[in-house]
Design an enzyme around this catalytic site. Structure first.
Site, mmCIF file in Angstrom:
data_model
loop_
_atom_site.group_PDB
_atom_site.id
_atom_site.type_symbol
_atom_site.label_atom_id
_atom_site.label_comp_id
_atom_site.label_asym_id
_atom_site.label_seq_id
_atom_site.Cartn_x
_atom_site.Cartn_y
_atom_site.Cartn_z
ATOM 1 N N SER A 182 0.846 -1.193 0.000
ATOM 2 C CA SER A 182 0.000 0.000 0.000
ATOM 3 C C SER A 182 0.880 1.240 0.000
ATOM 4 O O SER A 182 1.976 1.243 0.581
ATOM 5 C CB SER A 182 -0.887 0.021 1.247
ATOM 6 O OG SER A 182 -1.537 1.273 1.398
ATOM 7 N N TYR A 222 -2.863 -0.823 10.076
ATOM 8 C CA TYR A 222 -2.902 -1.334 8.705
ATOM 9 C C TYR A 222 -1.614 -0.984 7.969
ATOM 10 O O TYR A 222 -0.993 -1.832 7.320
ATOM 11 C CB TYR A 222 -4.109 -0.753 7.975
ATOM 12 C CG TYR A 222 -4.074 -0.967 6.480
ATOM 13 C CD1 TYR A 222 -4.388 -2.195 5.930
ATOM 14 C CD2 TYR A 222 -3.703 0.078 5.616
ATOM 15 C CE1 TYR A 222 -4.350 -2.396 4.554
ATOM 16 C CE2 TYR A 222 -3.662 -0.114 4.249
ATOM 17 C CZ TYR A 222 -3.983 -1.347 3.722
ATOM 18 O OH TYR A 222 -3.928 -1.543 2.362
#
Length: 249
Positions: free
Chosen positions: A141, A155
């Protein structure tokens, strides 16, 4: 003949979103695709049907990740359909996490179990099945490299850990001619981002983050993965590939 004809691919979390886009693209390129899903069997079968309708080959693979023995169970099910794998795409993941002040230990453990532990042991237990000259692609990400969304700290931490896994695994598997890379999407239009992109204002704000002025689509990420999985990506390994549409510039 497609670029991946004769090869077998495993894509985790392939029933929807980015994973489905990757599975469909690899299928169009000629790979036989194991379409992994956690709980949504119907969606996985839709992905399989889409691949087959486009002339490809695929089969569903249902195992919930983040539980003890998940990797062994996944490969046991895989072995019922194929005798080896050429491409592993670790895409499945929990796409968000509560903020620092809100997350509890159980939630923290869960996001690490799915996003970090599962890919690690899927590769570990897949080593005897992964053919020389193969590919491992981990879906990271952009949040691993920017603090633009600090409320998603846990996350983002999992994706940072996944990137370290990518870097070190490339050295471990390099002697076998296997490449290992991370692909880092930015904001992609999927059901996981529906809350963020559900209004014109939200979509405009998300589009403004990208240097290209739009929100990404699953195909934007899938095309990058397909390149890395192809022979054209043979000299790229241990890399973190920015697929954020210039969101980090």
């Amino acid at each position: 003949m497609g670029a991946l004809s004769g090869r077998t691919a495993l894509v985790t979390g392939a029933s929807r979103g980015i994973g489905r886009g990757i599975a469909e693209r690899l299928g169009r390129d000629g790979a036989r695709v194991a379409v992994h899903y956690g709980t949504n069997e119907a969606a996985a079968k839709e992905t399989v049907a889409a691949i087959e309708a486009a002339g490809g080959a695929a089969f569903p693979l249902g195992v919930e990740l983040g539980r003890p023995g998940d990797a062994e169970a996944l490969w046991a099910e895989f072995d019922r359909h194929a005798d080896g794998v050429d491409i592993i795409v670790n895409n499945a993941g929990i796409g968000t996490a509560p903020a620092l002040e809100e997350i509890d230990e159980a939630e923290f453990d869960r996001v690490f179990a799915v996003n970090v532990k599962a890919p690690h042991f899927i590769v570990q237990h897949g080593l005897t099945r992964l053919r020389d000259g193969g590919r491992v692609v981990n879906i990271s990400s952009g949040l691993a490299r920017t603090a633009v969304m600090p409320d998603k700290m846990a996350y983002a931490m999992t994706k940072g850990a996944l990137d370290v896994f990518t870097r070190d695994l490339s050295k471990v598997l390099g002697p076998r001619g296997i490449t290992v890379n991370s692909v880092a999407p930015g904001i992609i239009a999927t059901d996981n981002t529906a809350g963020l992109l559900g209004t014109e204002e939200g979509r405009a704000q998300a589009a403004a983050i990208s240097a290209l002025g739009r929100v990404g689509a699953p195909a934007d990420v899938a095309d990058v993965v397909a390149f890395l999985a192809s022979d054209g990506g043979r000299w790229i390994t241990g890399s973190w590939v920015d697929a954020t549409g210039g969101s980090l510039t």
